[in-house]
Design a protein around this motif. Structure first.
Motif, short mmCIF file in Angstrom:
data_model
loop_
_atom_site.label_atom_id
_atom_site.label_comp_id
_atom_site.label_asym_id
_atom_site.label_seq_id
_atom_site.Cartn_x
_atom_site.Cartn_y
_atom_site.Cartn_z
N LEU A 184 39.86 31.46 38.46
CA LEU A 184 39.44 32.86 38.37
C LEU A 184 38.37 33.17 39.41
CD1 LEU A 184 39.25 33.56 34.51
CD2 LEU A 184 40.63 34.82 36.18
N LYS A 185 37.43 32.28 39.58
CA LYS A 185 36.38 32.51 40.58
C LYS A 185 36.97 32.59 41.98
CE LYS A 185 32.52 30.46 38.04
NZ LYS A 185 31.43 29.47 38.04
N GLU A 186 37.95 31.74 42.24
CA GLU A 186 38.61 31.76 43.54
C GLU A 186 39.35 33.07 43.75
OE1 GLU A 186 42.07 29.23 45.99
OE2 GLU A 186 41.47 28.64 43.96
N LEU A 187 40.05 33.54 42.71
CA LEU A 187 40.81 34.78 42.81
C LEU A 187 39.89 35.98 43.03
CD1 LEU A 187 43.44 34.21 39.95
CD2 LEU A 187 43.90 34.29 42.42
N PHE A 213 42.11 37.39 28.03
CA PHE A 213 41.29 38.47 28.59
C PHE A 213 39.81 38.12 28.50
CE2 PHE A 213 38.92 42.48 28.20
CZ PHE A 213 39.28 43.07 29.40
N PHE A 214 39.43 37.42 27.44
CA PHE A 214 38.06 36.98 27.24
C PHE A 214 37.55 36.17 28.44
CE2 PHE A 214 35.50 33.39 25.34
CZ PHE A 214 34.35 34.11 25.11
N TRP A 215 38.37 35.24 28.92
CA TRP A 215 37.99 34.42 30.06
C TRP A 215 37.89 35.27 31.32
CZ3 TRP A 215 42.57 30.60 28.92
CH2 TRP A 215 42.28 29.87 27.75
N TYR A 216 38.88 36.15 31.51
CA TYR A 216 38.89 37.03 32.68
C TYR A 216 37.63 37.90 32.72
CZ TYR A 216 39.97 41.31 35.28
OH TYR A 216 39.90 42.39 36.10
N ARG A 217 37.28 38.49 31.57
CA ARG A 217 36.13 39.40 31.53
C ARG A 217 34.82 38.68 31.86
NH1 ARG A 217 36.54 44.34 32.21
NH2 ARG A 217 36.84 45.39 30.21
N LEU A 218 34.64 37.47 31.35
CA LEU A 218 33.42 36.72 31.61
C LEU A 218 33.23 36.47 33.09
CD1 LEU A 218 33.49 34.17 28.65
CD2 LEU A 218 31.81 35.98 29.00
N ILE A 219 34.29 36.08 33.77
CA ILE A 219 34.17 35.83 35.22
C ILE A 219 34.05 37.14 35.99
CG2 ILE A 219 35.23 34.71 37.22
CD1 ILE A 219 34.22 32.83 34.99
N LEU A 270 33.05 27.65 27.25
CA LEU A 270 34.07 28.31 26.44
C LEU A 270 35.32 28.65 27.25
CD1 LEU A 270 31.72 30.77 24.48
CD2 LEU A 270 32.48 28.48 23.79
N ILE A 271 35.25 28.43 28.56
CA ILE A 271 36.39 28.68 29.45
C ILE A 271 36.90 27.34 29.98
CG2 ILE A 271 37.20 29.99 31.46
CD1 ILE A 271 34.62 31.63 31.32
N PRO A 272 38.19 27.05 29.86
CA PRO A 272 38.71 25.80 30.44
C PRO A 272 38.34 25.70 31.91
CG PRO A 272 40.37 26.86 29.09
CD PRO A 272 39.24 27.84 29.19
N GLY A 273 37.92 24.51 32.33
CA GLY A 273 37.42 24.32 33.69
C GLY A 273 38.37 24.79 34.77
N ARG A 274 39.64 24.45 34.65
CA ARG A 274 40.62 24.82 35.68
C ARG A 274 40.78 26.34 35.75
NH1 ARG A 274 45.15 26.53 33.54
NH2 ARG A 274 45.64 26.05 31.35
N ASN A 301 23.93 26.13 18.75
CA ASN A 301 23.68 24.86 18.06
C ASN A 301 24.88 23.92 18.13
OD1 ASN A 301 21.02 25.35 17.26
ND2 ASN A 301 21.68 26.50 15.46
N GLY A 302 25.85 24.23 19.01
CA GLY A 302 26.96 23.33 19.26
C GLY A 302 28.27 23.66 18.58
N SER A 303 28.32 24.72 17.82
CA SER A 303 29.56 25.10 17.15
C SER A 303 30.56 25.67 18.16
CB SER A 303 29.28 26.13 16.06
OG SER A 303 30.47 26.50 15.38
N THR A 304 31.84 25.51 17.86
CA THR A 304 32.89 26.10 18.71
C THR A 304 33.21 27.51 18.21
OG1 THR A 304 34.67 25.28 17.31
CG2 THR A 304 33.89 23.82 19.08
#
Length: 349
Positions: free
Chosen positions: A310-313, A334-340, A301-305, A264-267
């Motif tokens: 991460l996808k490139e790596l 680690f949260f960002w790493y795990r999602l990708i 939830l992951i900063p674009g850059r 519903n748009g919450s952070t």
């Protein structure tokens, strides 16, 4: 079929990607929803084991792994068990014999399958008794909350009760006609109706020359097959959706509340504040949703850059570790790493 069914079924769960410890097998089978356990199930292609009827203690798992290793079906290295060529050959032979295994079980519907079976039996009982005008019977489901949920669902269908009974029986008949061999009677024998008490699990096992475990697993597979054919069934589809919603779409109640706010748009920060929990707890709920129900709203939830890097790596190094990624990306969560990493495992990169 009954001979060594349990060992054959455990071996069937292993693929070339599987390399797990006994403790990991135990936690997955118990249906633990921690991100680490769910990720282990995903990475090792053990979704069918999640919240399984295969309920074994640590000692029993140890015994089964020893027996499978002795057969040459599994090999053990540093406490992790892997499939062997001989084991995969045995797996194919088992699939050929036990044809119901053409249907894989996913994690998000694990609890729903179990609850739907009981709801399916209860609705059939209610409509059968109604057809004979009988209001005095022992309900198949004794839990008052579940009873009221089913009665509410029946009232919402928009059919007169007699038409509802006819429509229900027609949809069941259509589904039963899609099943091979003895499985239509396997289901019908366990149903309850007017002046008819369905067979118990023990009686069913005896009649069909199965083990109790085989009865439970077969029932789960039948419910999975039913779910896959729901587009042709109005009432069965509606009941499934009602049960799935009551099971929080496969999530824990807490994760479901967090995801509702996020959708519903919450952070993450606001959701943690509203729920009075740590932000890491909300992140764990996101991981649970991604792994359990393939929730796709996490990219924001992951900063674009960071996401792009991460996808490139991962494209350049599919075995990229978190430590290696940290060397390339400053302040990497680690949260960002795990999602990708989950995207990589699923072949989305």
């Amino acid at each position: 079929m009954t001979q060594r069914f349990e060992l054959n079924y455990i071996n069937y769960l292993f693929s070339q990607e599987t390399a797990v410890s006994i403790r990991q097998l135990e936690l997955i089978a118990e249906g633990k929803r921690t991100p680490s356990t769910l990720f282990t199930a995903e990475k090792n292609q053990l979704q069918s084991l999640f919240l399984s009827p295969l309920s074994l203690s640590t000692a029993q798992w140890t015994d089964r792994m020893y027996k499978l290793s002795a057969l040459g079906w599994l090999s053990e290295k540093e406490g992790r068990y892997q499939a062997t060529t001989k084991g995969q050959q045995a797996k194919q032979a088992f699939i050929s014999e036990y044809t119901m295994l053409d249907c894989r079980l996913d994690m998000s519907s694990a609890l729903t399958r179990k609850e739907f079976w009981h709801s399916f039996i209860f609705v059939s009982q209610i409509l059968s008794e109604f057809s004979y005008g009988n209001k005095e019977y022992m309900p198949y489901i004794s839990n008052r909350i579940s009873q009221n949920r089913i009665k509410k669902w029946l009232a919402e269908q928009g059919f007169p009760q007699r038409s509802l009974s006819v429509k229900w029986s027609e949809e069941i008949k259509v589904f039963l006609e899609t099943l091979p061999d003895v499985y239509p009677s396997f289901m019908v024998d366990q149903m309850i109706g007017h002046n008819y008490e369905g067979m118990t699990k023990r009686q069913t096992a005896q009649k069909y020359d199965m083990t109790p475990l085989e009865v439970l697993i077969t029932t789960e597979i039948l419910m999975a097959r039913l779910y896959q054919s729901l587009d042709e069934s109005v009432l069965l589809k509606s009941l499934w959706e009602s049960v799935h919603k009551s099971c929080h779409y496969g999530l824990s109640a807490s994760a479901y509340r967090s995801l509702t706010l996020l959708m519903n748009g919450s952070t993450i920060h606001k959701t943690a504040a509203l729920r009075k929990v740590k932000e890491n707890t909300i992140k764990e709920h996101v991981l649970e949703a991604v792994l359990m129900s393939r929730y796709e709203g996490y990219e924001s939830l992951i900063p674009g850059r960071v996401r792009d890097r991460l996808k490139e790596l991962f494209k350049n190094n599919p075995s990229l570790t978190y430590a290696q990624a940290q060397q390339e990306i400053q302040q990497l969560e680690f949260f960002w790493y795990r999602l990708i990493e989950i995207e990589r495992i699923r072949g989305f990169l």
